[in-house]
Design a protein around this motif. Structure first.
Motif, PDB file in Angstrom:
ATOM      1  N   GLY A  44      19.959  33.160  10.791  1.00 17.30           N
ATOM      2  CA  GLY A  44      20.291  31.755  10.619  1.00 17.30           C
ATOM      3  C   GLY A  44      21.473  31.329  11.460  1.00 17.30           C
ATOM      4  O   GLY A  44      21.436  30.315  12.162  1.00 17.30           O
ATOM      5  N   TRP A  45      22.536  32.131  11.426  1.00 19.81           N
ATOM      6  CA  TRP A  45      23.722  31.782  12.194  1.00 19.81           C
ATOM      7  C   TRP A  45      23.514  31.987  13.689  1.00 19.81           C
ATOM      8  O   TRP A  45      24.123  31.289  14.506  1.00 19.81           O
ATOM      9  CB  TRP A  45      24.929  32.572  11.696  1.00 19.81           C
ATOM     10  CG  TRP A  45      25.484  32.011  10.434  1.00 19.81           C
ATOM     11  CD1 TRP A  45      25.378  32.515   9.178  1.00 19.81           C
ATOM     12  CD2 TRP A  45      26.207  30.776  10.308  1.00 19.81           C
ATOM     13  NE1 TRP A  45      25.992  31.693   8.263  1.00 19.81           N
ATOM     14  CE2 TRP A  45      26.507  30.614   8.929  1.00 19.81           C
ATOM     15  CE3 TRP A  45      26.624  29.804  11.216  1.00 19.81           C
ATOM     16  CZ2 TRP A  45      27.212  29.515   8.454  1.00 19.81           C
ATOM     17  CZ3 TRP A  45      27.327  28.700  10.737  1.00 19.81           C
ATOM     18  CH2 TRP A  45      27.610  28.571   9.382  1.00 19.81           C
ATOM     19  N   MET A  46      22.659  32.934  14.056  1.00 23.11           N
ATOM     20  CA  MET A  46      22.340  33.096  15.475  1.00 23.11           C
ATOM     21  C   MET A  46      21.675  31.829  16.003  1.00 23.11           C
ATOM     22  O   MET A  46      21.974  31.360  17.105  1.00 23.11           O
ATOM     23  CB  MET A  46      21.426  34.310  15.682  1.00 23.11           C
ATOM     24  CG  MET A  46      21.170  34.628  17.152  1.00 23.11           C
ATOM     25  SD  MET A  46      20.453  36.279  17.407  1.00 23.11           S
ATOM     26  CE  MET A  46      18.766  35.975  16.900  1.00 23.11           C
ATOM     27  N   MET A  47      20.763  31.263  15.208  1.00 26.45           N
ATOM     28  CA  MET A  47      20.115  30.010  15.609  1.00 26.45           C
ATOM     29  C   MET A  47      21.112  28.859  15.648  1.00 26.45           C
ATOM     30  O   MET A  47      21.032  27.990  16.519  1.00 26.45           O
ATOM     31  CB  MET A  47      18.970  29.675  14.649  1.00 26.45           C
ATOM     32  CG  MET A  47      17.825  30.661  14.673  1.00 26.45           C
ATOM     33  SD  MET A  47      17.128  30.886  16.334  1.00 26.45           S
ATOM     34  CE  MET A  47      16.214  32.412  16.075  1.00 26.45           C
ATOM     35  N   VAL A  48      22.049  28.859  14.707  1.00 23.98           N
ATOM     36  CA  VAL A  48      23.064  27.806  14.696  1.00 23.98           C
ATOM     37  C   VAL A  48      23.865  27.824  15.992  1.00 23.98           C
ATOM     38  O   VAL A  48      24.148  26.770  16.586  1.00 23.98           O
ATOM     39  CB  VAL A  48      24.004  27.963  13.478  1.00 23.98           C
ATOM     40  CG1 VAL A  48      25.252  27.088  13.639  1.00 23.98           C
ATOM     41  CG2 VAL A  48      23.281  27.598  12.197  1.00 23.98           C
ATOM     42  N   VAL A  49      24.228  29.024  16.453  1.00 23.45           N
ATOM     43  CA  VAL A  49      24.973  29.144  17.710  1.00 23.45           C
ATOM     44  C   VAL A  49      24.181  28.535  18.864  1.00 23.45           C
ATOM     45  O   VAL A  49      24.717  27.764  19.680  1.00 23.45           O
ATOM     46  CB  VAL A  49      25.311  30.623  18.002  1.00 23.45           C
ATOM     47  CG1 VAL A  49      25.819  30.802  19.430  1.00 23.45           C
ATOM     48  CG2 VAL A  49      26.348  31.133  17.010  1.00 23.45           C
ATOM     49  N   TRP A  50      22.887  28.864  18.945  1.00 24.58           N
ATOM     50  CA  TRP A  50      22.055  28.330  20.031  1.00 24.58           C
ATOM     51  C   TRP A  50      21.836  26.831  19.866  1.00 24.58           C
ATOM     52  O   TRP A  50      21.789  26.092  20.873  1.00 24.58           O
ATOM     53  CB  TRP A  50      20.722  29.072  20.088  1.00 24.58           C
ATOM     54  CG  TRP A  50      20.836  30.434  20.692  1.00 24.58           C
ATOM     55  CD1 TRP A  50      20.814  31.627  20.037  1.00 24.58           C
ATOM     56  CD2 TRP A  50      21.012  30.745  22.076  1.00 24.58           C
ATOM     57  NE1 TRP A  50      20.961  32.664  20.929  1.00 24.58           N
ATOM     58  CE2 TRP A  50      21.089  32.148  22.191  1.00 24.58           C
ATOM     59  CE3 TRP A  50      21.117  29.976  23.238  1.00 24.58           C
ATOM     60  CZ2 TRP A  50      21.258  32.799  23.410  1.00 24.58           C
ATOM     61  CZ3 TRP A  50      21.292  30.610  24.459  1.00 24.58           C
ATOM     62  CH2 TRP A  50      21.365  32.010  24.530  1.00 24.58           C
ATOM     63  N   LEU A  51      21.703  26.359  18.633  1.00 23.69           N
ATOM     64  CA  LEU A  51      21.510  24.926  18.395  1.00 23.69           C
ATOM     65  C   LEU A  51      22.761  24.133  18.762  1.00 23.69           C
ATOM     66  O   LEU A  51      22.670  23.059  19.369  1.00 23.69           O
ATOM     67  CB  LEU A  51      21.131  24.677  16.934  1.00 23.69           C
ATOM     68  CG  LEU A  51      19.690  25.030  16.550  1.00 23.69           C
ATOM     69  CD1 LEU A  51      19.519  25.003  15.031  1.00 23.69           C
ATOM     70  CD2 LEU A  51      18.703  24.059  17.210  1.00 23.69           C
ATOM     71  N   ILE A  52      23.934  24.643  18.388  1.00 25.88           N
ATOM     72  CA  ILE A  52      25.187  23.966  18.744  1.00 25.88           C
ATOM     73  C   ILE A  52      25.324  23.904  20.260  1.00 25.88           C
ATOM     74  O   ILE A  52      25.652  22.855  20.831  1.00 25.88           O
ATOM     75  CB  ILE A  52      26.406  24.688  18.123  1.00 25.88           C
ATOM     76  CG1 ILE A  52      26.410  24.546  16.605  1.00 25.88           C
ATOM     77  CG2 ILE A  52      27.711  24.115  18.695  1.00 25.88           C
ATOM     78  CD1 ILE A  52      27.487  25.368  15.922  1.00 25.88           C
ATOM     79  N   THR A  53      25.069  25.034  20.923  1.00 30.35           N
ATOM     80  CA  THR A  53      25.171  25.074  22.374  1.00 30.35           C
ATOM     81  C   THR A  53      24.174  24.116  23.019  1.00 30.35           C
ATOM     82  O   THR A  53      24.512  23.388  23.959  1.00 30.35           O
ATOM     83  CB  THR A  53      24.919  26.505  22.890  1.00 30.35           C
ATOM     84  OG1 THR A  53      25.848  27.402  22.269  1.00 30.35           O
ATOM     85  CG2 THR A  53      25.092  26.577  24.402  1.00 30.35           C
ATOM     86  N   GLY A  54      22.933  24.118  22.503  1.00 31.56           N
ATOM     87  CA  GLY A  54      21.923  23.222  23.035  1.00 31.56           C
ATOM     88  C   GLY A  54      22.286  21.762  22.832  1.00 31.56           C
ATOM     89  O   GLY A  54      22.106  20.934  23.734  1.00 31.56           O
TER      90      GLY A  54
END
Length: 479
Positions: A44-54
């Motif tokens: 979940g947090w790995m996706m959050v990192v990519w979503l924030i960056t995106g």
């Protein structure tokens, strides 16, 4: 060498979009998720990192659309900073860009190409020594990376159409390859792995390669997220390269902004989908402990079996070759614009008979090759992420400044979501940089030193060039 006085607009919207997407997708998406998973420990947090960056990347790209429509000139971000602030700020950006940001990125992508070529042709192994000078050992991988950079530089000196063809063909190929990997990855989904990864998805913790975990204490969680974003930001960087080549884009006031939006959206969707694939076939521990952080290789083994290594190696070779072409082609236009302002070697501000900045391209090639030999490009790229985000924030702040300074200026396109989205990017950028200063100071001060070293260089150049009456007038008008 004869000099042409103007660039030839020959790049269409599809070419600009492929330049954005192709320059963004290098080797990062195949690797950096390992470090992200070690920092945050959960899917979940790995996706959050990519979503924030995106989100940050897309917001910045949509904001840059206004500036690109106002100033459709070669040099892009360098020009925007000069128009909004002053020549010193733009020079500090150009200086950082030339010394590390662009040249070290070219080197890193070139060496990544060579490293994965070695999977197919072991003679190019990074562990072997091709030349031993005593004080310096050069591997076959380094030599191959220099050869690739030199080849792509030569091709781009022969005209922008040559670079355009390579960029479009290789970017299309890598996008289709990534889509294929994503589709096959979902077919290979392991229900037990998926369930394990997506249970307790908000349990953020440090995940060690040996499988052990460590809890974070209160605010240190934010430091972990900021540290994770370093790799994600590097993987998503270079989206702004299309602005550097604005002088060669057809209908630039329209097509640059559109290519920024389309390219960043395409890449963000692919990056998120790739990480979903990783979590569907590999446990979080397997992602975190992937050999040499090569998560895509580990995932491809599960999806394709023993052929997986070769498949990923070929994909990364295609990806990095196209990526290097894009950043080589576009980066030289920044040095060209600096030279036209009297802030770089004068000859760099000329075009060859093919209407491209040939001298700027070759100078960039030399510096990038030196970074290949140094072997320190990776460390510096981690350390420069702080400075990259600072300059992105300054450029977006420039939108507000120019709205006040030049309210009546023609704006064929206005920043999407202004002022909310630009302000949100600035707030998120400040948070990212502040957290790095607190928790990862080694990621901040080297980049700052490199950037600030441009101040004395600027005044030395200004002093020398100011002795020429023509240049003195230039500085007076622009300063």
């Amino acid at each position: 060498m004869s000099e042409n006085t103007a660039f030839k607009p020959s790049l269409r919207l599809i070419d600009g979009t492929m330049l954005v997407a192709g320059s963004m997708i290098g080797s990062g998406i195949f690797i950096v998720s390992a470090d992200i998973s070690r920092n945050v420990g959960s899917a979940g947090w790995m996706m959050v990192v990519w979503l924030i960056t995106g989100f940050m990347t897309l917001t910045a790209a949509l904001s840059y659309g206004e500036l690109s429509a106002m100033f459709p000139k070669a040099g892009g971000q360098y020009i925007y900073l000069k128009e909004a602030f002053n020549p010193l700020i733009s020079f500090m950006y150009g200086w950082s860009f030339f010394t590390v940001i662009q040249t070290a990125t070219i080197a890193a992508v070139g060496v990544a190409f060579a490293k994965f070529t070695a999977y197919i042709f072991p003679v190019f192994s990074e562990n072997d020594v091709a030349i031993d000078l005593g004080f310096l050992r050069i591997s076959p991988a380094q030599l191959l990376s220099i050869l690739v950079i030199t080849l792509l530089t030569y091709i781009n000196t022969r005209g922008v159409n040559n670079g355009k063809i390579i960029q479009t063909v290789f970017t299309m190929t890598k996008l289709l390859s990534l889509l294929g990997l994503i589709v096959f990855g979902f077919f290979a989904l392991k229900p037990e792995v998926w369930e394990a990864n997506w249970t307790n998805i908000w349990d953020i913790h440090k995940l060690n390669p040996d499988g052990s975990t460590e809890s974070y204490v209160s605010i240190a969680v934010f430091g972990a997220i900021a540290s994770s974003m370093v790799g994600a930001i590097f993987s998503s960087d270079s989206w702004n390269n299309v602005t550097f080549i604005a002088g060669e884009i057809k209908k630039p006031r329209r097509n640059i902004g559109l290519s920024l939006a389309l390219g960043t959206i395409i890449v963000t969707i692919i990056y998120i989908a790739m990480n979903v694939v990783y979590t569907s076939v590999l446990s979080m521990h397997e992602i975190a402990s992937a050999e040499r952080d090569r998560v895509a290789v580990a995932a491809s083994h599960v999806i394709f079996g023993q052929a997986g290594t070769i498949i990923i190696a070929v994909m990364i070779m295609i990806s990095t070759f196209g990526c290097d072409n894009g950043i080589i082609m576009s980066g030289a236009r920044v040095y060209y614009s600096m030279a036209k302002d009297g802030l770089f070697i004068r000859k760099v501000g000329t075009l060859n008979k093919k209407a491209v900045p040939g001298i700027a391209l070759w100078l960039q090639c030399v510096v990038a090759s030196l970074w290949c030999l140094s072997g320190r490009y990776g460390d510096l790229l981690d350390m420069i992420s702080f400075v990259v985000v600072v300059f992105y924030m300054l450029t977006i702040i420039g939108i507000f400044i120019l709205r006040k300074k030049r309210p009546d200026a023609e704006r064929p396109y206005r920043a999407f979501g202004y002022p909310v989205l630009p302000v949100l990017y600035i707030v998120m950028g400040i948070a990212f940089c502040t957290l790095l200063i607190i928790y990862k100071p080694n990621y901040t001060w080297p980049g700052l030193i490199i950037t600030l070293s441009g101040i004395p260089v600027y005044y030395i150049i200004r002093w020398f060039e100011g002795r020429n009456p023509e240049q003195a007038m230039l500085f007076e008008n622009e300063g």
